[in-house]
Design a protein around this motif. Structure first.
Motif, PDB file in Angstrom:
ATOM      1  N   GLY A 147      -7.397  -4.192  -9.415  1.00  0.00           N
ATOM      2  CA  GLY A 147      -7.806  -4.024  -8.024  1.00  0.00           C
ATOM      3  C   GLY A 147      -6.881  -4.778  -7.085  1.00  0.00           C
ATOM      4  N   THR A 148      -6.874  -4.386  -5.825  1.00  0.00           N
ATOM      5  CA  THR A 148      -6.025  -5.045  -4.826  1.00  0.00           C
ATOM      6  C   THR A 148      -6.887  -5.766  -3.792  1.00  0.00           C
ATOM      7  N   GLU A 149      -6.252  -6.678  -3.053  1.00  0.00           N
ATOM      8  CA  GLU A 149      -6.957  -7.397  -1.998  1.00  0.00           C
ATOM      9  C   GLU A 149      -7.460  -6.428  -0.935  1.00  0.00           C
ATOM     10  N   GLU A 150      -6.676  -5.398  -0.659  1.00  0.00           N
ATOM     11  CA  GLU A 150      -7.074  -4.415   0.348  1.00  0.00           C
ATOM     12  C   GLU A 150      -8.320  -3.657  -0.105  1.00  0.00           C
ATOM     13  N   GLU A 151      -8.354  -3.282  -1.376  1.00  0.00           N
ATOM     14  CA  GLU A 151      -9.528  -2.587  -1.900  1.00  0.00           C
ATOM     15  C   GLU A 151     -10.744  -3.505  -1.909  1.00  0.00           C
ATOM     16  N   TRP A 152     -10.525  -4.763  -2.229  1.00  0.00           N
ATOM     17  CA  TRP A 152     -11.624  -5.727  -2.235  1.00  0.00           C
ATOM     18  C   TRP A 152     -12.218  -5.885  -0.840  1.00  0.00           C
TER      19      TRP A 152
END
Length: 282
Positions: A147-152
């Protein structure tokens, strides 16, 4: 239809997420579930009352701790002429990882206030910390599994503690404290409190329905299930559905003075039913 129900139940218990992520989230959920079961197995009146009070009784001096707390106390529902229920702490705290929303109930005055004032603060803070840890572990595993920070940042990561007064008289009160973590549906829990404040004791189903309370509840619940619009939504006993009430069964007292038995989501019916309630007429 029975296979469909069984599949729905199994899907709920086996969330399709990466193993590392599942292990971290489930560890936090187990901690919350164990604490909930422990609280409901207490049979000592003293312990029951202390735990109940710890969730809502606070010294009036707490109102001086912050402007947020003081402002929350402006809306004070009156409990007869003897007690006052009020929100002693109300706030929302948001950072880049999560949001914490708290509506904490309390009683103004009353003999129990002094002895539990410190315990309530510790208990509520512990619930918040527990929820924050679940989210923190979830994020770590989420990022570790791709997962990415943007998705989080797009996720709803909320820890919430609220309450709802179900009924009250001059000397009694029935209410529920609801806590949940948005990313872990199995973590949501409702704890119901039914208190006779004048007698300084917990109200039980036996108090409301008499010595045959188990039979009365079971017969009423089975009748209501059979007469519902769609009886097929309820799990049969061999599917893990309803069998009997006992001392740990959750309930609240409605405005009519009748107990309302509450079963959590997926325990007696399909998930679409949510929490399932049965009013037991006296």
């Amino acid at each position: 239809m029975m296979n469909e129900f069984r599949t729905a139940k199994e899907a709920y218990d086996q969330t399709p997420i990466p193993q590392e992520l599942n292990d971290r989230v489930q560890a936090g959920i187990r901690q919350g579930s164990e604490a909930y079961r422990s609280a409901h197995r207490r049979v000592s009146l003293r312990r029951t009352l202390t735990t109940a009070a710890a969730c809502f009784v606070v010294v009036v001096g707490t109102l001086n701790l912050s402007p947020t707390v003081a402002a929350a106390a402006a809306d004070v529902p009156v409990l007869g002429g003897l007690f006052q229920i009020l929100t002693v702490r109300s706030y929302e705290d948001t950072n880049g990882d999560r949001t914490v929303e708290v509506e904490q109930p309390g009683l103004e005055d009353g003999a129990l206030a002094q002895q539990v004032s410190q315990e309530i603060q510790e208990r509520v803070d512990a619930k918040i910390a527990e929820g924050e840890k679940i989210i923190a572990d979830y994020k770590e595993a989420f990022l570790a599994t791709g997962g990415t920070e943007e998705e989080w940042a797009e996720k709803d990561n909320t820890v919430s503690v609220t309450y709802d007064i179900k009924s009250q008289t001059d000397t009694t009160v029935s209410f529920v404290v609801d806590s949940y973590v948005s990313i872990a549906s199995a973590y949501q829990e409702q704890v119901y409190y039914n208190l006779d404040l004048a007698a300084n004791r917990e109200i039980t189903l036996a108090d409301l329905l008499g010595e045959n309370w188990v039979e009365i509840c079971n017969e009423s619940i089975r009748t209501q299930m059979a007469e519902s619009e769609d009886p097929s939504v309820f799990f049969s006993e061999d599917m893990g559905g309803f069998t009997t009430v006992d001392e740990t069964t959750s309930f609240y007292i409605n405005e009519a003075g009748n107990p309302v038995v509450v079963f959590p989501k997926y325990t007696v019916a399909i998930g679409a039913m949510g929490n399932v309630e049965f009013e037991i007429a006296k």
